[in-house]
Enzyme design. Structure first.
Site, short mmCIF file in Angstrom:
data_model
loop_
_atom_site.label_atom_id
_atom_site.label_comp_id
_atom_site.label_asym_id
_atom_site.label_seq_id
_atom_site.Cartn_x
_atom_site.Cartn_y
_atom_site.Cartn_z
CG ASP A 214 -2.17 0.88 0.96
OD1 ASP A 214 -2.16 1.67 0.00
OD2 ASP A 214 -3.14 0.78 1.74
CD GLU B 162 -6.30 6.09 2.25
OE1 GLU B 162 -5.30 5.87 2.92
OE2 GLU B 162 -6.29 6.20 1.01
C1 BGC Z 1 -5.07 3.05 0.27
C2 BGC Z 1 -5.41 1.94 -0.66
C3 BGC Z 1 -5.35 2.41 -2.07
C4 BGC Z 1 -4.02 3.05 -2.35
C5 BGC Z 1 -3.89 3.60 -3.75
C6 BGC Z 1 -3.83 3.76 -0.12
O1 BGC Z 1 -3.61 4.85 0.68
O2 BGC Z 1 -4.94 2.54 1.58
O3 BGC Z 1 -6.66 1.41 -0.36
O4 BGC Z 1 -5.59 1.35 -2.94
O5 BGC Z 1 -3.80 4.09 -1.46
O6 BGC Z 1 -4.64 4.72 -3.92
C1 BGC Z 2 -3.48 9.32 -2.51
C2 BGC Z 2 -4.31 8.15 -2.16
C3 BGC Z 2 -3.63 7.40 -1.12
C4 BGC Z 2 -3.28 8.29 0.06
C5 BGC Z 2 -2.50 7.54 1.08
C6 BGC Z 2 -3.20 10.14 -1.28
O1 BGC Z 2 -2.42 11.24 -1.58
O2 BGC Z 2 -4.14 10.10 -3.45
O3 BGC Z 2 -4.51 7.34 -3.28
O4 BGC Z 2 -4.46 6.38 -0.74
O5 BGC Z 2 -2.55 9.39 -0.34
O6 BGC Z 2 -2.25 8.23 2.23
#
Ligand code: BGC
Ligand code: BGC
Length: 823
Positions: free
Chosen positions: A319, A519
């Site tokens: 991730d 998130e």
């Molecule tokens: C998230 C994932 C996601 C990835 C790509 C991460 O921060 O936890 O679920 O697939 O970003 O965007």
């Molecule tokens: C991204 C997400 C990712 C996240 C993780 C963002 O900046 O756009 O895809 O999941 O950071 O912290």
């Protein structure tokens, strides 16, 4: 230090003690987990083809293959030069840099990255790139795509077959833009609803996710053995986030799941077994930890359980920089992750440094070659199974460029069906539902006509914010859906977000709920729903004798007793997506409510980890609850006292990227502040300090006097805080020093003369080029003439000149930073 370790590919028990650190309970015993055979027999011809490729690949190519970069931080030239195996678009990344890049630009970019991966390079073999994207409720990064309810709503539907069709639609819509791979489904079992990703989970028990995993994955990927498996109308899926992502203490995102091994196994792992059996080709490793050890470094689970015990032969993707959180790692250097079993690092912006350090580690043997080659093999296997070596450029593949598929009537009909099946009726006093569409209906609330509120996070932007109605050409707001049905029946519907009316309506539908988040930005201190404005609205309608039907939009069950009391009917609508008409279908009885709660509904705002099967389980509405309109739905008046919200919260005006309860940032000319008045006077952007988007960057253009203010719905009495010597504290960085006087004030009107001067302090901070903390005693504001007994604008920064600052925190606290004087 790593040479000493025997790396066993089947069962990394041997590697675990080193990398998981000395917390014995964080090391799983794979033999205690259910064994499962690989669903696909090894294909000797394919394995020989992979052998031949690996034999011809340079070391640089092998290392590049296991690294995935974000399209916001990598170019096709980089892909070519560093032989990168994959790209992704993170929630905020698009091929043009604009959140609403048209579908055609995505396809063009897919072609460009593909071409870069296939351009001849001496004798080196050519390996097509694969592009991953979070199509988590439809192809949600694309303007015009069909947007399904988020998983929480799908969980309420209890309909595995519907998941198959949703998977099929999502795959075809992805295909139109040339993308190969979705980071879905999320198979989290969510145990604490404070978690900001509660809505990404199907429910609080393993049962729903376990019944959905296979049909959804088969919808996305096709069926193993069929000719169009992973190709034609299908794409590659990901089961995520392995493991225990929904079990972290306090519901903290990227936190720690503290549970004995059998609990981890029995509660969180069940959906992975049918997922693997259905042929899922990738599994994303969770950011979170198990008993203190980061999953990205846990060889006993990655090598041992997933690859060893479950015979998973696809690849494990990391991730977002998750490897960097492993002990001893940084985002640009992390051999332990790959040794523990990770096959592809997600290294959005860190890919180059990571490439260099990984290459060095492979050269000097710190990264064992057989582990690196195994990772490469797994990635090549998936690419071969998906036919990528023969597929040609993305725009030449099936469905590419067929943008009429995005949000097509057939696709939207499935989404609408999903909406109908996902809403849960919690209260229906006097059987007020279904409503008569021939009535005179008032449609009120800030969610009634709001695409952003009904679609939630992961919609065109990471947080689902910053979009406008025109970004959703193939969609209907809830209001639009209601209006259509009422008009067609000869009734009368009026949209009035604030609830005002001229002719007394027969009934009011009030749509309200959480604003979008994703998130960690969605993590909460409790599950109390605070929204004075909507409550007042419901109560005033009630006082006027108008029956109220509440449609509640939220990413989690929430304590909402005052709202339930003020409503005749109350519908938990979750985050329904693009089809507002599906909500109308139920309200007017075109379909019956069938949705059942996938999460227990709390009786108190501090019942945050409330799950069926708990000792002393005492919810307001139990897991599985859901009324139909054929049965009595009356509910006795509920107690309204809210367990006190975490006290500190109220004093954090802005922190971790969020404005606390009921607050927002307004900008513009003093006296005419608005959420988004355009960039003429001030521009606002999210920026990173300690975490993605945890800060704001504010730029005053100097075109005219302008202000940025934090405004709160309910005014607060700060006199006690002022007497207690508290201060308004700001953590900030000055990117460009002010060109004119700057004033900091509270509750400042048009003239705004009662501020504390900041120009000197900001100029001094600029010189250091560091983050700084400044504290302005609250008494300064009182002295300047601010009435501290009714503060509804706790911060207002005003200047006539230019200024560029980044702000990571604003709070009311005992002063800990540099104390400014009042004058
Ligand atoms: C998230 C994932 C996601 C990835 C790509 C991460 O921060 O936890 O679920 O697939 O970003 O965007
Ligand atoms: C991204 C997400 C990712 C996240 C993780 C963002 O900046 O756009 O895809 O999941 O950071 O912290």
């Amino acid at each position: 230090m790593f040479e000493a370790i025997a790396v066993t590919l089947c069962c990394g028990i041997a590697t675990a003690p080193l990398f998981a650190q000395p917390i014995p309970q964080a090391i799983a015993n794979p033999n205690a987990w259910p064994a499962q055979a690989a669903p696909i027999k090894p294909d000797p011809a394919m394995e020989r083809r992979i052998d031949a490729l690996i034999a011809r690949m340079s070391l640089e190519q092998k290392v590049g293959q296991v690294i995935q970069a974000d399209v916001g931080s990598v170019t096709p030239q980089d892909v070519r030069r560093y032989h990168l195996g994959s790209v992704l678009n993170g929630g905020n990344s698009t091929p043009t840099g604009k959140y609403n890049a048209p579908a055609g630009e995505w396809l063009k970019a897919a072609d460009a990255f593909y071409a870069a991966s296939m351009a001849p390079d001496g004798n080196l073999p050519r390996i097509p790139i694969i592009w991953g994207s979070d199509a988590v409720h439809g192809h949600n990064n694309i303007v015009g795509a069909t947007l399904f309810p988020h998983n929480i709503g799908l969980g309420a539907a209890r309909d595995p077959e519907l998941m198959r069709r949703i998977g099929e639609v999502t795959a075809i819509e992805m295909r139109t833009t040339g993308l190969d791979w979705t980071f879905a489904p999320t198979l989290a079992i969510v145990r604490d609803d404070r978690w900001g990703r509660t809505y990404e989970g199907f429910g609080e028990t393993p049962e729903i996710a376990t019944s959905y995993a296979a049909p959804l994955i088969e919808g996305l990927q096709g069926r193993i053995g069929d000719k169009d498996w992973l190709r034609g109308p299908h794409i590659i899926a990901t089961a995520k986030h392995f493991l225990g992502d929904g079990g972290t203490t306090g519901g903290k995102d990227q936190g720690d799941t503290r549970i004995a091994e059998n609990g981890l196994r029995d509660l969180f792992s069940p959906p992975y077994l049918p997922a693997i059996k259905a042929g899922v080709q990738s599994i994303m490793v969770s950011f979170s930890s198990w008993n203190g050890a980061k999953m990205h470094g846990n060889g006993s689970l990655l090598n041992g359980v997933v690859k060893g015990r479950w015979n998973f032969d696809g690849f494990l993707v990391g991730d977002w920089n998750g490897h960097g959180q492993v002990e001893g790692c940084t985002v640009t250097n992390c051999v332990p992750s790959i040794v523990a079993g990770l096959d592809m690092y997600m290294a959005p912006d860190s890919w180059k440094g990571l490439y260099k350090s990984t290459l060095a580690a492979a050269r000097d043997g710190k990264l064992p070659m057989d582990r690196l080659e195994d990772a490469v093999r797994r990635i090549l296997r998936v690419k071969m199974r998906a036919g990528l070596f023969e597929a040609g450029k993305p725009s030449s593949r099936p469905y590419a460029g067929e943008f009429q598929q995005l949000g097509s009537p057939e696709h939207r009909a499935i989404a609408r069906e999903a909406v109908r099946k996902s809403l849960v009726l919690l209260k229906n006093a006097d059987r007020i539902l279904p409503l008569d569409p021939r009535a005179n209906i008032l449609v009120a609330g800030d969610g009634a006509d709001s695409m952003t509120k009904q679609t939630g996070g992961w919609t065109l932007s990471w947080q689902g914010t910053g979009t406008k109605r025109s970004d959703f050409p193939n969609a209907q707001t809830i209001w639009e859906g209601i209006a259509q049905e009422v008009d067609a029946s000869g009734g009368h519907a009026t949209l009035s977000p604030d609830g005002s009316y001229s002719t007394k309506p027969d009934v009011a539908i009030v749509v309200f709920g959480e604003n979008p988040y994703a998130e960690f930005q969605g993590d909460r201190a409790d599950v109390g729903y605070d929204d004075e404005r909507s409550l007042k609205l419901l109560r005033s309608l009630q006082a006027d004798g108008i029956p109220t039907v509440s449609v509640f939009l939220s990413g989690r069950p929430m304590w909402a007793n005052p709202f339930l009391n003020a409503s005749r009917a109350f519908v938990a609508a979750w985050l329904p997506g693009s089809e507002g008409g599906g909500v109308a279908d139920l309200l007017f009885g075109k379909a019956q409510f069938t949705g059942k709660l996938p999460y227990s509904w709390p009786k108190a705002s501090d019942q945050t980890a409330l799950n069926i099967g708990d000792k002393g389980y005492d919810p307001l509405f139990a897991y599985g609850f859901g009324l139909t309109t054929n049965e009595p739905g009356d509910l006795a008046t509920l107690p309204e006292d809210r367990a006190s919200p975490a006290q500190a919260d109220d004093n954090i005006l802005f922190g971790s990227g969020r404005f606390g309860n009921g607050r927002q940032l307004l900008i513009g000319a003093p006296g005419a502040l608005a959420t988004n008045p355009g960039p003429t006077l001030i521009t606002v952007e999210r920026t990173d300090r300690n975490a993605q988007e945890d800060s704001l960057r504010l730029r005053w253009t100097g075109a005219a006097r302008a202000a940025a203010a934090i405004v709160q719905e309910e005014s607060r009495d700060l006199t006690r805080q002022a007497n207690g010597d508290l201060a308004l504290e700001l953590d900030l960085k000055v990117n460009a020093a002010p060109t004119a006087a700057v004033s900091l004030s509270m509750n400042c009107g048009e003239q705004c003369t009662n501020g504390v001067p900041l120009q000197t302090a900001l100029t001094a901070i600029k010189k250091t080029d560091q983050w700084a903390r400044i504290a302005i005693p609250l008494s300064c504001f009182a002295e300047a003439g601010v009435d501290l007994s009714h503060v509804d604008q706790p911060l207002m920064l005003t200047t006539n000149g230019q200024l560029d600052i980044s702000l990571s925190s604003v709070r009311i606290a005992p002063p800990s930073g540099t104390q400014l004087s009042c004058h």
